[in-house]
Design an enzyme around this catalytic site. Sequence first.
Site, PDB file in Angstrom:
ATOM      1  CB  THR A 242      21.638  31.989  17.184  1.00  0.00           C
ATOM      2  OG1 THR A 242      20.920  33.167  16.841  1.00  0.00           O
ATOM      3  CG2 THR A 242      21.221  30.837  16.297  1.00  0.00           C
ATOM      4  CB  CYS A 330      47.312  31.238  33.357  1.00  0.00           C
ATOM      5  SG  CYS A 330      48.977  31.478  32.780  1.00  0.00           S
TER       6      CYS A 330
END
Length: 387
Positions: A242, A330
């Site tokens: 959705t 990171c």
Amino acid sequence: MSESPEGVIYLDHAATTPTRPEVVEAMAPFMNDRFGNPSGSHVVARSAVNAMDEAREVIAGIIGAEPGDVIFTSGGTEADNHAITGGLPSRSGVPICSAVEHHAVLDVVEALGGRTVAVDSQCRVSIDSLKAALDETGEETSIVSVMLANNEVGTINDLGPIADLVAEYSPQERRIPLHTDAVQAAAWLDLRAAASRADLISVSAHKLGGPKGIGALVVRKGTPIRPMILGGGQERGRRSGTPSVAAIVGFATALRMVDSERDLVTERVIGLRRRFIDGLSESIDEIVATIDDARTVPGTCHVCFEGADSESLLLLFESAGLVASAGSSCSSGASEPSHVLSAMSVADKLRDGAIRFSIGHGTTEDDIERAVDLIPGAVSRARAFFS
Ligand code: PLP
């Protein structure tokens, strides 16, 4: 007025941008009375479908594509993954990408046993190295991926010669698709021209004043693609789930603003960046601008402070009220060695003190003057620790 919280000088727009107030306002109805699921067919659903159709048309127009080419994704990472794999099952053959791609491309290419292509000291893709990779993989090449603008140093690649070479190597019956990660470029470049030669284009809303968690993969007609997320068959069967209508409307609103303000913002930001570099160069010795201004997107200013280390610099900047980035981080926020600077063969003594400052459309002259005032002291302190 600066948009950053509590007076912090925010020079990290390449990481993410503040969501524009107009975007938040445009999204609000879709989290209130226009909450319908666009997969339905009743009146509440239709209200959402109409907004999504309109947003798709706006986004396609600004990227220089057809509305049917746009697959909404959860952001740049998903768009890149989908482009490289080609969906499920993944395209057969060997993918090629530049050595300085974002990990959302690089890691997928590596996982599929692909090749990487060298760049020069200004982070531009080497045509000779691409040629060598194509010679090696030949008709087995599944895709070539070259980013439009690099996320760490800002270098813009001209896709024209790259597309010509890929076309030259394509077997008669099958064009090798060219993908470009335009996530860092979309806030600055007119993709109608800059990405016109790419068959697949990745974009992400949060890099241009839109919300996080929404992006798109543009797949030009005739480019083979399979779905990567299977389920309810949304996005014409190409990406199930959705959709977030609010996020899609916010994305279109942000991109429309970027497009209409591009010339003015670009000129202003280039002026700010010049003042920033000149101001720092006047008061700091041994500071090196990594890339020539003319080769980068306007907002990115990557510099190396010789004799200092990035982590101390960032801590000292932050304690003085400025946030930037070491370029490559990171998910934990810790720095990791930069594959981009390694590929550019930047000397270790420069690489240690590398910082990416990135200016955005909301950055003010006052932000830049304050930055120019506080950075030299922080650099002196960082150099004292380092020596
Ligand atoms: N590609 C590039 C060049 C990026 O800079 C980023 C984000 O830093 C991404 C892809 C990933 O985009 P997203 O954060 O929307 O997943």
